[in-house]
Design a protein around this motif. Structure first.
Motif, PDB file in Angstrom:
ATOM      1  N   GLN A   1       1.159   9.727  -5.258  1.00  0.00           N
ATOM      2  CA  GLN A   1       1.500  11.090  -4.838  1.00  0.00           C
ATOM      3  C   GLN A   1       2.576  11.678  -5.747  1.00  0.00           C
ATOM      4  OE1 GLN A   1       2.505  10.187  -0.722  1.00  0.00           O
ATOM      5  NE2 GLN A   1       0.672  11.237  -0.004  1.00  0.00           N
TER       6      GLN A   1
ATOM      7  N   LEU B   1       0.826  -1.202   0.000  1.00  0.00           N
ATOM      8  CA  LEU B   1       0.000   0.000   0.000  1.00  0.00           C
ATOM      9  C   LEU B   1       0.864   1.256   0.000  1.00  0.00           C
ATOM     10  CD1 LEU B   1      -2.767   1.414   0.253  1.00  0.00           C
ATOM     11  CD2 LEU B   1      -2.568   1.149   2.737  1.00  0.00           C
ATOM     12  N   LYS B   2       1.907   1.292   0.838  1.00  0.00           N
ATOM     13  CA  LYS B   2       2.744   2.488   0.939  1.00  0.00           C
ATOM     14  C   LYS B   2       3.401   2.810  -0.399  1.00  0.00           C
ATOM     15  CE  LYS B   2       6.623   4.513   3.475  1.00  0.00           C
ATOM     16  NZ  LYS B   2       7.329   4.931   2.254  1.00  0.00           N
TER      17      LYS B   2
ATOM     18  N   THR C   1       2.391   1.976  -3.385  1.00  0.00           N
ATOM     19  CA  THR C   1       1.380   2.416  -4.345  1.00  0.00           C
ATOM     20  C   THR C   1       0.962   3.860  -4.083  1.00  0.00           C
ATOM     21  OG1 THR C   1       0.550   0.148  -4.538  1.00  0.00           O
ATOM     22  CG2 THR C   1      -0.901   1.904  -5.299  1.00  0.00           C
ATOM     23  N   VAL C   2       0.756   4.189  -2.794  1.00  0.00           N
ATOM     24  CA  VAL C   2       0.377   5.567  -2.435  1.00  0.00           C
ATOM     25  C   VAL C   2       1.497   6.537  -2.798  1.00  0.00           C
ATOM     26  CG1 VAL C   2      -0.145   7.108  -0.517  1.00  0.00           C
ATOM     27  CG2 VAL C   2      -1.223   4.868  -0.620  1.00  0.00           C
ATOM     28  N   ASP C   3       2.749   6.141  -2.510  1.00  0.00           N
ATOM     29  CA  ASP C   3       3.884   7.002  -2.859  1.00  0.00           C
ATOM     30  C   ASP C   3       3.934   7.257  -4.359  1.00  0.00           C
ATOM     31  OD1 ASP C   3       4.631   7.185  -0.253  1.00  0.00           O
ATOM     32  OD2 ASP C   3       6.385   5.872  -0.393  1.00  0.00           O
TER      33      ASP C   3
END
Length: 518
Positions: A479, A471-472, A474-476
């Protein structure tokens, strides 16, 4: 019959006594090698720490010169440097080849081919290596490796001659020691490179060396995204202060009320939230240099206090009457026209004259010609390692597009564009290919102007959600795409990006640093 080894060595021996530019000396070296061992591609690479830097190539894509090959990520190169004698890889070797997709005339995988490498030792110390590649899998089967060993000895003499000549102008060993000191002061991160071979880029490097050796205050100007911070680092590294720290502050990244505290420090109780005293950037930089980025954004009250430090070296922490003396060289940068700001009454004339003792203009990317491809190669290799790809290349058509684009956002825009293009190219494949080729459509420049000015609106793709990616990550990635797109629309103006994304400017700056965007 004349010995082919002798024919290849005679020109090199003659060149040893000539004062030739490095690039020409190395070009002649590779030309002689190809005369001795005909092949499709050859490269000379220098080892710097654990990274191999291409100095000269023939038969490879021009962006190869901008790439940096970390040994731990390229097993073939790693094996070559571990042996004193030449290494030949069998045609069926499944080890990834660092030149996959980079050999000119090869549009697919560099599958069955012949590959040979030889380390170069200068005064019994590993200096670098030479690599040879042939599309004929049997090309090097009958090669006399003793001949190649003999050639490598003269090649080592060639590079030693080049470095000795350079030493006459500057003590290379002293610079190496200074670089190590700077690296430790920067927390393990070595000074970043200024990559390029164009005439305007070489002139910039000459100016950096000239002003670096002087005590003058420098004002670096240039468009957004040209790399003014890298120029400041290079100036500091060239200066007698290189053993001391270079402290940086983005004057536009902080709320106005905190800028003074960041620069000059504060005492306990100086303002709400000041639960303890702290030193400012000037005190941390004592004996070294301070880099004030976007200095044109300083509020007027802080401008007057900065002027006092420039004039006398005296400063006062916020909330204190006690004076501190500092010995700091100031390197400032701005993308504003400070002379116009002075005329408009927004910037102090006396501070402007103090800062611009030596004005240094960084050329925009559109004036640097084929440097675009070298920089693209550097960013491609960064993305290849970051994304865990085996090989990453630009198609010939994509190279033409990059050369024809005006780059209103300069090097920063190129860096962001390459990152987006890699994501977009990946999204077109269900499985990761052996070689990921960036085609023109992945660059997102179709229909955009190839001359003139103006910032195109480039909308990047949403990151592809792949199995096994957390998840981290993918979110990074998401962003990163959002911020890069906003930067492209606003020509790198972070204040406008923060307003569009509805986030605090300081928080955006911290997020961008964590994501590696700035």
């Amino acid at each position: 019959m004349t010995n082919p080894l002798l024919l290849a060595l005679i020109p090199l021996v003659a060149d040893l006594s000539r004062d030739l530019p490095d690039h020409e000396r190395y070009r002649r070296l590779l030309r002689s090698l190809r005369q001795l061992l005909p092949c499709d591609a050859v490269a000379l690479l220098k080892l710097e720490d654990d990274v191999l830097v291409p100095l000269s190539v023939e038969g490879l894509s021009p962006d190869t010169l901008g790439r940096r090959f970390r040994l731990g990520e390229h097993p073939r190169l790693d094996i070559i440097v571990q042996h004193r004698e030449p290494t030949r890889f069998c045609a069926e070797s499944d080890l990834p080849d660092p030149y996959d997709g980079l050999v000119e005339g090869v549009h697919g995988d560099l599958e069955v081919h012949d590959c040979l490498g030889c380390p170069l030792y200068v005064q019994d110390k590993l200096w670098g290596l030479i690599t040879l590649d042939s599309l004929d899998p049997a090309r090097f089967g009958s090669v006399d490796l003793d001949n190649l060993q003999a050639f490598s000895s003269l090649a080592a003499a060639t590079v030693m001659a080049s470095e000795r000549i350079s030493q006459l102008a500057r003590n290379v060993e002293d610079q190496r020691q200074l670089a190590e000191v700077y690296k430790r002061a920067a927390g393990g991160r070595g000074p970043r490179e200024l990559i390029g071979q164009s005439a305007v880029h070489r002139r910039l490097q000459q100016e950096i060396q000239l002003v670096g050796n002087s005590p003058l205050t420098v004002l670096i100007t240039g468009e957004t995204g040209v790399g003014k911070e890298l120029v400041a680092e290079a100036i500091h590294l060239q200066s007698p202060r290189a053993q001391k720290p270079l402290i940086s502050l983005n004057c536009a990244a902080l709320p106005e009320l905190l800028v003074e505290s960041e620069l000059f420090g504060h005492v306990k109780g100086a303002f709400s939230g000041a639960v303890s005293g702290r030193s400012g950037k000037f005190e941390l930089a004592d004996g070294g240099s301070i880099f004030l980025d976007e200095v044109g954004e300083l509020p007027p009250p802080v401008q007057s206090k900065l002027l006092r430090v420039l004039q006398s070296g005296q400063l006062q922490r916020v909330g204190s009457d006690q004076e501190h003396h500092v010995d700091v060289r100031i390197i400032a940068a701005t993308n504003r026209d400070l002379a116009e700001e002075v005329r408009a009454g927004r910037f102090r004339a006396d501070l402007y004259h103090r800062l611009s003792v030596y004005p240094l203009v960084v050329p925009p990317l559109r004036e640097r010609g084929r440097d675009v491809l070298l920089l693209a190669g550097y960013f491609l290799e960064e993305n290849r390692a970051r994304m865990g790809l085996r090989s990453l290349r630009l198609s010939a058509d994509a190279q033409k597009v990059l050369l024809g684009y005006p780059w209103p956002g300069n090097v920063r825009e190129l860096e962001h564009l390459i990152s987006r293009a890699v994501l977009k190219a990946l999204s077109a494949h269900a499985e990761r290919p052996r070689i990921l080729t960036i085609e023109p459509q992945a660059l997102g420049l179709d229909g955009l102007p190839t001359s003139g000015v103006g910032t195109p609106e480039v909308i990047g793709p949403a990151p592809v959600i792949k199995p096994g990616v957390g998840l981290k990550e993918t979110v990074d990635a998401f962003q990163t795409v959002l911020i890069n797109d906003a930067l492209a629309r606003h020509q790198g103006k972070w204040a406008q990006v923060a307003r569009e994304l509805n986030v605090d400017r300081a928080n955006l700056s911290r997020l961008a640093r964590r994501l590696g965007i700035r």
